[in-house]
Design an enzyme around this catalytic site. Structure first.
Site, PDB file in Angstrom:
ATOM      1  N   LYS A  73      -8.015   2.498  -0.005  1.00  0.00           N
ATOM      2  CA  LYS A  73      -6.665   3.054   0.153  1.00  0.00           C
ATOM      3  C   LYS A  73      -6.765   4.525   0.520  1.00  0.00           C
ATOM      4  CE  LYS A  73      -2.401   3.143  -2.708  1.00  0.00           C
ATOM      5  NZ  LYS A  73      -1.821   2.661  -3.976  1.00  0.00           N
ATOM      6  N   SER A 148       2.313  -0.222  -3.828  1.00  0.00           N
ATOM      7  CA  SER A 148       2.116   0.722  -2.750  1.00  0.00           C
ATOM      8  C   SER A 148       0.824   0.508  -1.969  1.00  0.00           C
ATOM      9  CB  SER A 148       2.104   2.140  -3.307  1.00  0.00           C
ATOM     10  OG  SER A 148       0.990   2.303  -4.181  1.00  0.00           O
ATOM     11  N   SER A 172       0.907  -1.346  -8.317  1.00  0.00           N
ATOM     12  CA  SER A 172       0.579  -1.233  -6.893  1.00  0.00           C
ATOM     13  C   SER A 172      -0.649  -1.990  -6.420  1.00  0.00           C
ATOM     14  CB  SER A 172       0.421   0.233  -6.516  1.00  0.00           C
ATOM     15  OG  SER A 172       1.689   0.793  -6.342  1.00  0.00           O
TER      16      SER A 172
HETATM   17  N1  GLN Z   1       6.015   0.426  -7.297  1.00  0.00           N
HETATM   18  C1  GLN Z   1       5.756   1.314  -8.378  1.00  0.00           C
HETATM   19  C2  GLN Z   1       6.314   2.670  -8.091  1.00  0.00           C
HETATM   20  O1  GLN Z   1       6.901   2.819  -7.086  1.00  0.00           O
HETATM   21  C3  GLN Z   1       4.292   1.359  -8.676  1.00  0.00           C
HETATM   22  C4  GLN Z   1       3.561   2.303  -7.810  1.00  0.00           C
HETATM   23  C5  GLN Z   1       2.091   2.308  -8.090  1.00  0.00           C
HETATM   24  O2  GLN Z   1       1.590   1.518  -8.886  1.00  0.00           O
HETATM   25  N2  GLN Z   1       1.412   3.245  -7.460  1.00  0.00           N
HETATM   26  O3  GLN Z   1       6.176   3.573  -8.846  1.00  0.00           O
END
Ligand code: GLN
Length: 486
Positions: A73, A148, A172
């Site tokens: 990532k 994400s 994420s």
């Molecule tokens: N979707 C969650 C958020 O927007 C988790 C994001 C993540 O785990 N980086 O915070």
């Protein structure tokens, strides 16, 4: 999959260079459509592959991950390469050092093909908040891959990488794994070093792998975990190789199903798949128990106080002076008399997207004098209760099982103007981050939508530092599914 590739590399029926080439050409062919990558590191990848081939030619032993092509990532620093975290504000930033996970992967001989797309600073559940490109779900290109870490999930699901690393602050890794029909592992907080990971919310962030199979996740995880003097929250390495625990036997294992998770916004079709999966665990000899996590209903509100508070503090460093772009490079709007404060304001105003700004504002508010006790401190107190719910549950059961997300992958744009709707995607995943426990998402079945079969994931959560039981159960589930299909 990794084990098979390893055998082929060892026996000489496959070379690491040809393996890397085949993945690079797959990326070349497919990534225009899918959009999983932000940068492709072809030359680096070929170089590491050649190194592995030379080692094999000299008759040396190779490890399980040597020569295996993966992706990371774009919030993990790799020396000499761009790291954007999906944000315009880091456009042009080149990492001066390697993240510990990159060092570990390189040390293990893995071949890193490129850096993957993500929601800006890992904030989001669809990868739509990336400042750079859209990533499509390989299962249905009209849908999001989740987020994400959507780029990492799509790369693995589409066969453009054998494995990919993601980061998981509130889901994420697990939610995109669920949306794309693959495996995603979030280790216990403190298992994997966060050194060189661009911080989102430091008390919640963990790095983990995406793979096609549970065994592959165990193999990659075994290479990246362990103590790191550069991250004081990391725990001592206990020398486990997690792939050694996958016996396929889960007889007598106690699996808890939290009743609070199965009401409200859960899609009926996901619920049906989940019920069938509970039966599969039962038929494998597990004992299923209903449990209660009484504070589960506060998990999302608590997460959306603690996470933005930490975000507002972590993101203060992006000021147009220290990292990446500075607004006057772009717009030349400044005259000599501009103050430092104006540089900050202009750079952050231009460089951050809406979701990031929303969270920085929420977090700054929650931490401000007069509100700190009512929001941040209160949320920390409730976080303790959420953690205690799990400590209590784990006296009765070995694992907790739930759906990963309340619904399958949604269409582009479906939640972009509805931040709360987007946040609800994380309803089952944020608790593991708040409690610090490990959790895994694995394919549990598919549901039908508009003539397509969309994958949905099941989530197992384990005791602190007990990834092996969770991996053993997920692997047994996966094997039983493969047997059923025979
Ligand atoms: N979707 C969650 C958020 O927007 C988790 C994001 C993540 O785990 N980086 O915070």
């Amino acid at each position: 999959m990794i084990r098979e590739l390893h055998e082929k590399l060892k026996s000489g029926t496959l070379t690491a260079v040809s393996l890397a080439e085949s993945y690079l050409s797959r990326i070349d062919e497919r990534d225009g459509e899918i959009g999983a990558f932000l940068s492709i590191l072809g030359e680096d990848a070929r170089k590491s592959a050649r190194f592995v081939d030379e080692k094999i030619a000299r008759g040396e032993e190779i490890g399980l991950l040597e020569g295996v092509p993966g992706a990371v990532k774009d919030n993990m620093c790799k020396v000499g390469t761009r790291t954007t975290a999906g944000s315009k504000i880091l456009d042009g930033y080149v990492s001066p050092y390697d993240a510990t996970v990159i060092e570990r992967l390189s040390g293990a001989g893995a071949v890193i093909l490129g850096k993957t797309n993500m929601d800006e600073f890992a904030m989001g559940s669809s990868t739509e908040s990336s400042a750079y490109r859209q990533t499509k779900n390989p299962v249905d290109p009209e849908r999001v891959p989740g987020g994400s870490s959507g780029g990492s999930a799509a790369a693995v699901a589409d066969g453009m990488a054998v494995f990919a690393l993601g980061s998981d602050t509130g889901g994420s890794i697990r939610q995109p794994a669920s949306f794309c029909g693959i495996v995603g592992l979030k280790p216990t907080y403190g298992r994997v070093s966060r050194y060189g990971l661009i911080a989102m919310a430091s008390s919640l962030d963990q790095i983990g792998p995406f793979t096609q199979t549970v065994e592959d996740a165990a193999i990659v995880f075994s290479e990246i975990y362990g103590y790191d003097p550069m991250d004081v929250t990391t725990a001592e390495s206990d020398g486990k190789r997690f792939e050694d625990f996958l016996s396929g036997d889960i007889c007598g294992l106690r699996i808890g199903v939290p009743k609070e998770y199965l009401s409200g916004g859960l899609d009926d079709r996901v619920r049906k798949t989940f019920d069938a999966s509970v039966e599969r665990f039962r038929s494998l000899g597990a004992e299923i128990r209903e449990i209660s996590l009484p504070h589960a209903k506060y998990a999302l509100p608590v997460y959306y106080i603690i996470m933005p508070s930490e975000v507002s503090s972590n993101l203060a460093r992006f000021d147009g002076v220290r990292y990446g772009m500075s607004v006057d490079d772009k717009t030349e709007r400044f005259s000599e008399s501009d103050t430092l404060l104006e540089t900050y304001l202009d750079t952050r105003g231009y460089g951050f997207g809406d979701e990031v700004k929303r969270r920085v504002m929420l977090g700054t508010y929650a931490l401000s004098a007069g509100y700190y006790d009512a929001y941040y401190k209160k949320a920390q107190d409730v976080r303790k209760l959420i953690r205690k719910d799990f400590a209590d549950a784990f006296r009765e059961v070995d694992l907790v099982f739930s759906p990963t997300a309340p619904e399958p992958a949604f269409r582009f744009g479906a939640k972009q103007d509805d931040p709360v709707g987007m946040y609800l995607s994380d309803i089952y995943t944020v608790t593991a981050n708040l409690a610090g426990i490990p959790a895994i998402s694995f394919p549990m079945g598919t549901v039908e939508e508009e003539g397509k079969r969309l994958p949905v994931g099941g989530q197992l959560m384990g005791k602190w530092f007990d990834e092996e039981t969770m991996l053993r159960a997920a692997d047994a589930f996966e094997k039983a599914g493969a047997d059923e299909r025979k």
